[in-house]
Design a protein around this motif. Sequence first.
Motif, PDB file in Angstrom:
ATOM      1  N   SER A   1      41.006  30.258  46.525  1.00  0.00           N
ATOM      2  CA  SER A   1      39.948  31.052  47.137  1.00  0.00           C
ATOM      3  C   SER A   1      40.401  32.493  47.367  1.00  0.00           C
ATOM      4  CB  SER A   1      39.519  30.408  48.463  1.00  0.00           C
ATOM      5  OG  SER A   1      38.546  31.203  49.109  1.00  0.00           O
ATOM      6  N   TYR A   2      41.575  32.670  47.966  1.00  0.00           N
ATOM      7  CA  TYR A   2      42.075  34.021  48.222  1.00  0.00           C
ATOM      8  C   TYR A   2      42.436  34.739  46.929  1.00  0.00           C
ATOM      9  CZ  TYR A   2      42.238  33.305  53.256  1.00  0.00           C
ATOM     10  OH  TYR A   2      41.895  33.090  54.569  1.00  0.00           O
TER      11      TYR A   2
ATOM     12  N   ALA B   1      38.190  39.584  42.543  1.00  0.00           N
ATOM     13  CA  ALA B   1      36.793  39.306  42.224  1.00  0.00           C
ATOM     14  C   ALA B   1      36.120  40.523  41.609  1.00  0.00           C
ATOM     15  CB  ALA B   1      36.043  38.879  43.480  1.00  0.00           C
ATOM     16  N   ALA B   2      35.350  40.274  40.540  1.00  0.00           N
ATOM     17  CA  ALA B   2      34.643  41.356  39.856  1.00  0.00           C
ATOM     18  C   ALA B   2      33.134  41.257  40.030  1.00  0.00           C
ATOM     19  CB  ALA B   2      34.988  41.334  38.366  1.00  0.00           C
ATOM     20  N   SER B   3      32.664  40.242  40.733  1.00  0.00           N
ATOM     21  CA  SER B   3      31.223  40.065  40.919  1.00  0.00           C
ATOM     22  C   SER B   3      30.967  39.261  42.183  1.00  0.00           C
ATOM     23  CB  SER B   3      30.606  39.335  39.718  1.00  0.00           C
ATOM     24  OG  SER B   3      31.084  37.999  39.653  1.00  0.00           O
TER      25      SER B   3
ATOM     26  N   ALA C   1      31.592  35.525  41.781  1.00  0.00           N
ATOM     27  CA  ALA C   1      32.973  35.092  42.008  1.00  0.00           C
ATOM     28  C   ALA C   1      33.244  34.920  43.495  1.00  0.00           C
ATOM     29  CB  ALA C   1      33.944  36.100  41.398  1.00  0.00           C
ATOM     30  N   VAL C   2      32.675  35.796  44.312  1.00  0.00           N
ATOM     31  CA  VAL C   2      32.848  35.696  45.765  1.00  0.00           C
ATOM     32  C   VAL C   2      32.233  34.397  46.279  1.00  0.00           C
ATOM     33  CG1 VAL C   2      32.278  36.746  47.989  1.00  0.00           C
ATOM     34  CG2 VAL C   2      32.921  38.195  46.053  1.00  0.00           C
ATOM     35  N   VAL C   3      31.043  34.064  45.803  1.00  0.00           N
ATOM     36  CA  VAL C   3      30.386  32.824  46.215  1.00  0.00           C
ATOM     37  C   VAL C   3      31.241  31.620  45.838  1.00  0.00           C
ATOM     38  CG1 VAL C   3      28.380  31.329  45.813  1.00  0.00           C
ATOM     39  CG2 VAL C   3      28.072  33.798  46.139  1.00  0.00           C
ATOM     40  N   LEU C   4      31.818  31.650  44.645  1.00  0.00           N
ATOM     41  CA  LEU C   4      32.700  30.561  44.204  1.00  0.00           C
ATOM     42  C   LEU C   4      33.903  30.446  45.138  1.00  0.00           C
ATOM     43  CD1 LEU C   4      33.523  28.408  42.119  1.00  0.00           C
ATOM     44  CD2 LEU C   4      34.640  30.251  40.813  1.00  0.00           C
TER      45      LEU C   4
END
Length: 290
Positions: A177-178, A184-186, A189-192
């Motif tokens: 997660s970290y 993260a590029a989008s 990706a943050v939601v994942l």
Amino acid sequence: AANSCVADCISAEKRGRAFGMLAGAGAAGFVLGPALGGLAGEFGTRDPFIVAACLALVGVGIGFFLLEETLPAERRRVFSLARANPVGSIIQIARTPFVLACLAAIFFIQLSSQAQISIWAYWGELQFGWTPTTTGLTASLYGVTLAFAQAVLTGKCVHRFGAASTAKIALLFALPSYLILAFAASTTAVVLAILIGSVAGMTLPALQSLMSQRVDGDAQGELQGAIASTLSSTAIIGPLLMTQTFAHFADDQGIYLPGAPFLISLASLAAAIIILWTSLNAKDRLESVE
């Protein structure tokens, strides 16, 4: 105090589920509180505080009229000023090496989470152009998934796999997660990363269950106070560390990496995993010998 009540009146084998439900309630408040504050703020800048005061009054009323004393008289001890402070309580708890190791692991776990708490809105706006609405939605998603993991999954996993295995395995989910958040590029990706990392929310309730079994019945409040002090200490160090790191790597000088604070979180989490796995494995070996 609420955690102490749980430890007082819930049997050891069921505490993991109870601690998870209590933590899940806090996570639910993390979701609902900003929403209520935002709605009240539409009517005036003072109104959110009035709503907060009313909610606090409801809590007081429930505690005063419905909450009965959970610690029987025979398990109480004489008040001691030397133990009634954060340092004193931790010194007392330190006499149990396993509990002290868990406190150290909790410190690094909570320190790693200070990245989200301290820079989330600034990082999202700079990296992805988030609006306040998007920032709020992502924070709410984190709260919802964390509440589900703690209130629903913790009890099931502790019952199925045991508190120690639940704590050890759940914490590993925070590593990817970290790592995703750091690069993260989008927003996708943050939601994942949020979905994966929420599983790690089971670690603290599972550890609370393990630690409460290792201290005397008249020291449950002291233990929960030591845990709370450990969590609060990271709120002193974390914001300064994470915001300054973000500022250093988010300008146009040198390396540009706004997600650098999440790498610090990754390192802090690695320390927590090493401490936790080592202490739990040592505990298992000792119990097998006994």
